[in-house]
Design an enzyme around this catalytic site. Sequence first.
Site: not given
Length: 252
Positions: A143, A156
Amino acid sequence: MQQDLAGRVALVTGAGAGIGRATARLLAARGAIVAVNDLKEELVGATVDEIRASGGEAFPVVQNVASRDGIAQAVSMAATEGKRFDILVNNAAWVRYQSVPEIMPETMDRMLDIGFKAVIWGIQAAVEEMDAECGGVIVNVASTAALVSAPASVVYSGIKAGILGITRAAAAELGPRGIRVNAVCPSAVPTEGTQRNRNAERDARRVARTPMGRLGNVDDVASGIVFLASDEARFITAQALVVDGGITFTNL
């Protein structure tokens, strides 16, 4: 569309929806035989049916990949059914955004099991199934949160940054075996999983900061993944391909 992946067997984890489903569809359109993995049978079945309806080849792998045994079983099922194993796309994830005071052990453990540990265990299992002479390809879905971050994303962002480290280390170790390992870093794209964290105002701000002038979508990300899985990327390994319309490295 070119059929340059014809006959190759690919496993896509978390392919019941979102980026995983789009990737499974595109791999099949390029000729690959796709092992469609997810935890829910109905999601897997829907992806498989969609691929077959479009003339592609796919089969279901309903398996929880949140453990070493689980992802190893998924890879083994793909290799057994497909009679070979060429491509692994580590896409599965379970995400919760929490501020530092809110982080709970059970939340972090589940995110790590699915989004981090399963990547390592998946690579380990894939190496055992990939042909010693032909090698193979592994693409990990990271990501842009691995590169720039935001509030409430400590776990995350840490996981996605870790995936880039895994990608580079695995590429170095497995290159001599003919196995390429790369990652994609998508920005936030509208999916079933990201819906809870999106709203019109936030989307408008993101579009305004993106040089390409729009949000990305799952097909944009799938195109990057399939490029890295293809022979067009035959001399590309240890890389992180940012698929974000330019938002990460510009300052609009």
